[in-house]
Design a protein around this motif. Structure first.
Motif, mmCIF file in Angstrom:
data_model
loop_
_atom_site.group_PDB
_atom_site.id
_atom_site.type_symbol
_atom_site.label_atom_id
_atom_site.label_comp_id
_atom_site.label_asym_id
_atom_site.label_seq_id
_atom_site.Cartn_x
_atom_site.Cartn_y
_atom_site.Cartn_z
ATOM 1 N N ASP A 106 -14.703 7.456 -8.212
ATOM 2 C CA ASP A 106 -14.412 8.736 -7.563
ATOM 3 C C ASP A 106 -15.688 9.477 -7.147
ATOM 4 O O ASP A 106 -15.744 10.702 -7.155
ATOM 5 N N GLU A 109 -15.209 12.080 -4.312
ATOM 6 C CA GLU A 109 -14.618 13.353 -4.753
ATOM 7 C C GLU A 109 -15.638 14.195 -5.518
ATOM 8 O O GLU A 109 -15.657 15.411 -5.407
ATOM 9 N N GLU A 112 -17.917 15.839 -3.086
ATOM 10 C CA GLU A 112 -17.142 16.911 -2.439
ATOM 11 C C GLU A 112 -17.105 18.162 -3.330
ATOM 12 O O GLU A 112 -17.282 19.278 -2.866
ATOM 13 N N GLU A 113 -16.904 17.927 -4.620
ATOM 14 C CA GLU A 113 -16.832 19.050 -5.558
ATOM 15 C C GLU A 113 -18.180 19.774 -5.662
ATOM 16 O O GLU A 113 -18.234 21.002 -5.718
ATOM 17 N N GLU A 115 -20.453 19.892 -3.354
ATOM 18 C CA GLU A 115 -20.598 20.636 -2.094
ATOM 19 C C GLU A 115 -19.839 21.959 -2.175
ATOM 20 O O GLU A 115 -20.305 22.993 -1.677
ATOM 21 N N ASP A 116 -18.675 21.926 -2.812
ATOM 22 C CA ASP A 116 -17.897 23.160 -2.988
ATOM 23 C C ASP A 116 -18.638 24.152 -3.887
ATOM 24 O O ASP A 116 -18.614 25.353 -3.644
ATOM 25 N N PHE A 117 -19.294 23.632 -4.950
ATOM 26 C CA PHE A 117 -20.091 24.513 -5.816
ATOM 27 C C PHE A 117 -21.185 25.204 -5.003
ATOM 28 O O PHE A 117 -21.473 26.381 -5.189
ATOM 29 N N LEU A 119 -21.233 25.782 -1.713
ATOM 30 C CA LEU A 119 -20.625 26.760 -0.802
ATOM 31 C C LEU A 119 -20.220 28.023 -1.555
ATOM 32 O O LEU A 119 -20.374 29.140 -1.055
ATOM 33 N N GLU A 120 -19.705 27.818 -2.747
ATOM 34 C CA GLU A 120 -19.162 28.929 -3.529
ATOM 35 C C GLU A 120 -20.254 29.860 -4.047
ATOM 36 O O GLU A 120 -20.062 31.065 -4.123
ATOM 37 N N LYS B 46 -9.658 3.500 -11.145
ATOM 38 C CA LYS B 46 -9.601 4.685 -10.278
ATOM 39 C C LYS B 46 -8.249 5.377 -10.423
ATOM 40 O O LYS B 46 -8.170 6.604 -10.523
ATOM 41 N N ARG B 125 -9.585 23.147 -0.420
ATOM 42 C CA ARG B 125 -10.919 23.361 -1.015
ATOM 43 C C ARG B 125 -11.313 24.827 -0.892
ATOM 44 O O ARG B 125 -11.860 25.415 -1.831
ATOM 45 N N ARG B 129 -11.845 27.475 -4.105
ATOM 46 C CA ARG B 129 -13.043 28.310 -4.296
ATOM 47 C C ARG B 129 -12.651 29.773 -4.442
ATOM 48 O O ARG B 129 -13.207 30.505 -5.254
ATOM 49 N N ARG B 132 -11.103 30.351 -7.857
ATOM 50 C CA ARG B 132 -12.078 30.232 -8.942
ATOM 51 C C ARG B 132 -12.900 31.512 -9.105
ATOM 52 O O ARG B 132 -13.440 31.777 -10.168
ATOM 53 N N LYS B 133 -12.983 32.291 -8.029
ATOM 54 C CA LYS B 133 -13.745 33.554 -8.109
ATOM 55 C C LYS B 133 -12.976 34.632 -8.858
ATOM 56 O O LYS B 133 -13.555 35.610 -9.315
#
Lengths: 132, 182
Positions: A106, A109, A112-113, A115-117, A119-120, B46, B125, B129, B132-133
């Motif tokens: 994975d 994924e 991707e996660e 990248e989200d951190f 951005l956030e 997986k 996504r 986010r 989560r805030k």
């Protein structure tokens, strides 16, 4: 300032290994994070980081090598990143590395996660692949 | 377990099942179930990891949000009571969770499910986010787990509410994880 070391283990819950070293300024969080009480686990770690960044005149390197973390842990990880971003913006030298197994089933994924951190929180995180 | 829960459980377990559990979702149960799911469910690592991740989020929903609570052995806390089923079909695994919930909370969860199921991956996504805030414990602010489930499963979450009485509903989540999903 004292170091923090917590040996990670798979028991009833999954506790990640924590190694925060005040002498070297290198902090590591690795393994798997799925905890009974996520806030109680992460709050002292965040307090340690605040104290280190307030009192120690050293660069901070934070290495993450987490194979798995649940959404509850991800909220605390975001809290760490938000703190590091705030301190970095105030001039602290902070480097954050996220190690991921590029052969993992994975990996996509996981990237991707992260990248989200980014951005956030607005924090730059170096994605570092390794093979295992 | 009250008689309504027992009746619903009996209906859900009436046909073929792979693994099922009903009871308090305490640490020991989560651990035993997680180990089984993570290691032994299939010969596809997986797929096992996907199922494990989804199991954790659904089980934590039950542990935290079930209105049917039992006190822990050390008398310091309460664990949610609920059911969990994993069924294997030729082409997929189906994960089902169920627990009693206050009607208002069940409706919030259902509305959230409806919204989540309409979102694209990028929108999910963004939404994760945003959630989560929000501060922990904010009404309607949780359920990041549901968003993560849809992202991990690469499939929507089915939701059903069975009205039990004036104050309670039985809240069911179900998600299919296809074996050939990349």
């Amino acid at each position: 300032m004292e170091n923090i070391y917590i040996e990670g283990h798979h028991g009833t819950y999954y506790v990640p290994t924590v190694n925060f070293n005040a002498e070297t300024g290198i902090c590591q969080l690795e393994g798997e994070s799925y905890l009974e009480d996520t806030l109680s686990f992460f709050t002292p770690l965040i307090s340690w980081l605040e104290e280190f960044l307030k009192t120690q005149d050293k660069d901070l390197i934070f290495n993450f090598k987490l194979d798995y973390y649940n959404t509850s842990s991800s909220k605390s990880i975001v809290d760490i990143f938000s703190l590091l971003k705030k301190k970095k913006d105030r001039g602290k030298k902070i480097e954050v590395n996220w190690y991921y197994n590029s052969f993992s089933e994975d990996a996509e994924e996981e990237v991707e996660e992260v990248e989200d951190f980014m951005l956030e929180t607005g924090l730059k995180i170096n994605l570092v692949p390794y093979e295992e | 377990m009250n008689s309504d829960t027992k009746h619903i459980l009996t209906e859900l377990l009436a046909d073929y099942k792979t693994i099922s559990y009903s009871g308090a979702f305490d640490g020991a149960v989560l651990s035993a179930f997680a180990k089984k799911v993570e290691k032994d469910l299939s010969d596809n690592p997986k797929l096992n990891k996907k199922i494990f991740k989804i199991f954790v989020e659904l089980a934590q929903n039950i542990a935290l949000y079930s209105s049917d609570k039992v006190i822990t052995d050390d008398k310091t806390n309460f664990n949610g009571f609920g059911i969990f089923i994993i069924r294997e079909y030729a082409e997929k695994f189906q994960l089902i969770s169920g627990n009693m919930a206050f009607r208002e909370d069940a409706k919030i969860a259902q509305d959230k499910c409806v919204k989540i199921n309409t979102l694209s991956r990028e929108e999910l996504r963004d939404y994760k986010r945003e959630l989560r805030k929000r501060p922990a414990g904010q009404k309607g602010g949780g359920n990041i787990g549901l968003v993560q489930i849809v992202l991990t499963a690469n499939n929507y979450v089915d939701n059903e509410i069975i009205e039990v009485d004036n104050h309670h509903s039985f809240l069911i989540f179900s998600v299919d994880i296809y074996k050939d999903d990349k």
